[in-house]
Design an enzyme around this catalytic site. Structure first.
Site, PDB file in Angstrom:
ATOM      1  N   HIS A   1       2.636 -12.425  -1.367  1.00  0.00           N
ATOM      2  CA  HIS A   1       1.852 -11.192  -1.316  1.00  0.00           C
ATOM      3  C   HIS A   1       1.103 -10.929  -2.626  1.00  0.00           C
ATOM      4  O   HIS A   1      -0.005 -10.417  -2.614  1.00  0.00           O
ATOM      5  CB  HIS A   1       2.771 -10.018  -0.982  1.00  0.00           C
ATOM      6  CG  HIS A   1       2.042  -8.732  -0.764  1.00  0.00           C
ATOM      7  ND1 HIS A   1       1.033  -8.583   0.166  1.00  0.00           N
ATOM      8  CD2 HIS A   1       2.167  -7.512  -1.376  1.00  0.00           C
ATOM      9  CE1 HIS A   1       0.576  -7.338   0.133  1.00  0.00           C
ATOM     10  NE2 HIS A   1       1.240  -6.674  -0.793  1.00  0.00           N
TER      11      HIS A   1
ATOM     12  N   ASP B   1       7.548  10.972  -6.905  1.00  0.00           N
ATOM     13  CA  ASP B   1       7.914  11.925  -5.851  1.00  0.00           C
ATOM     14  C   ASP B   1       6.868  11.933  -4.739  1.00  0.00           C
ATOM     15  O   ASP B   1       7.210  11.924  -3.550  1.00  0.00           O
ATOM     16  CB  ASP B   1       8.075  13.331  -6.437  1.00  0.00           C
ATOM     17  CG  ASP B   1       9.306  13.451  -7.335  1.00  0.00           C
ATOM     18  OD1 ASP B   1      10.196  12.579  -7.235  1.00  0.00           O
ATOM     19  OD2 ASP B   1       9.362  14.408  -8.130  1.00  0.00           O
TER      20      ASP B   1
ATOM     21  N   SER C   1      -3.549  -5.196  -1.148  1.00  0.00           N
ATOM     22  CA  SER C   1      -2.429  -4.463  -0.556  1.00  0.00           C
ATOM     23  C   SER C   1      -2.866  -3.033  -0.216  1.00  0.00           C
ATOM     24  O   SER C   1      -3.805  -2.839   0.540  1.00  0.00           O
ATOM     25  CB  SER C   1      -1.235  -4.501  -1.511  1.00  0.00           C
ATOM     26  OG  SER C   1      -0.056  -4.111  -0.859  1.00  0.00           O
TER      27      SER C   1
END
Length: 255
Positions: free
Chosen positions: A236, A177, A85
């Site tokens: 996936h 964040d 990925s």
């Protein structure tokens, strides 16, 4: 330097570098890494802003590839590289920009293209950011709290592997964040110049939409010697859903 987990010992074979995907860690790959380490050293990394690796203000594929280059240089200067990925894109950028460091490349369920999967990833980040971590000691309770935002038990189990309940107070081992701010960069493809002419294997889940026939021209443009190996019954997260089939395909290719 990235945090690493080492399996096996150095041999005449080049080490295998394993690079996890978004929200993952080296720990996720422990069983496969151990089983692939019978004839070589296997180095699994925590990517930046994940696991026990440093948190940074940037999260570009150029930076991630540079991180991987430093790890390979510290382990002999040449390696086989397996990336899944987001880790697959980082591995591809490494192979394109530092081909001298990569002998064989294995890309798990990823292509050198931009994807439009941002909504689901952003929702996972939001769920983790909103989750109340106060007075939390049990993983079962953490699962119950995360279930308020995420229905999939499989997704919750995967994300909760990055929750450190031993910390006081508990904390996510993910720089949420920064990952949120750079999610667009993660989904994009930076299109570095060059081609990797070494052996490259693209392993993909047949129930996944990340590696489809329409992406093959883009793959061959950058990786002209690419081979493809489908894994039946896998999506996936093919290495978690069909670990033995996935492991056998990798072992055969790097042998």
């Amino acid at each position: 330097m990235l945090n690493t987990q080492i399996y096996g010992s150095p041999t005449e074979q080049p080490p295998l570098l394993i690079v996890h995907g978004l929200f993952g860690s080296a720990r996720n790959w422990g069983v496969i890494a151990r089983r692939l380490s019978t004839d070589r050293e296997v180095v699994a990394v925590d990517q930046r802003n994940h696991g026990d690796s440093p948190w940074t203000e940037t999260h570009s594929y150029a930076d991630m590839a540079a991180d991987l280059a430093r790890v390979i240089e510290a382990h002999g200067g040449r390696a086989d590289v397996l990336g899944h990925s987001m880790g697959g894109k980082a591995a591809m950028v490494l192979a394109l920009t530092r081909p001298d460091l990569v002998r064989r490349l294995v890309v798990a369920d990823m292509a050198p293209v931009a994807y439009d999967h941002g909504h689901s990833h952003a929702s996972f980040i939001g769920a983790m950011q909103r989750m109340d971590l106060s007075n939390l000691t049990l993983r079962s309770e953490a699962d119950r709290r995360l279930a308020r935002d995420i229905d999939s038990e499989q997704v919750r189990a995967f994300l909760l592997q990055s929750l450190d309940l031993k910390a006081d107070p508990p904390r996510w081992k993910l720089n949420l964040d920064v990952l949120d701010a750079h999610l667009g960069d993660v989904l994009d493809w930076p299109a570095p110049p060059g081609r990797f002419t070494g052996p490259a294997l693209f392993v993909y889940g047949m129930q996944s939409d990340y590696v489809t026939p329409e992406y093959r021209p883009a793959i061959f443009q950058k990786f002209p010697n690419a081979e493809f190996h489908p894994i039946e019954g896998a999506g996936h997260w093919l290495h978690a859903e069909r670990p033995r089939e996935f492991e056998a395909a990798v072992a055969d290719f790097i042998a």
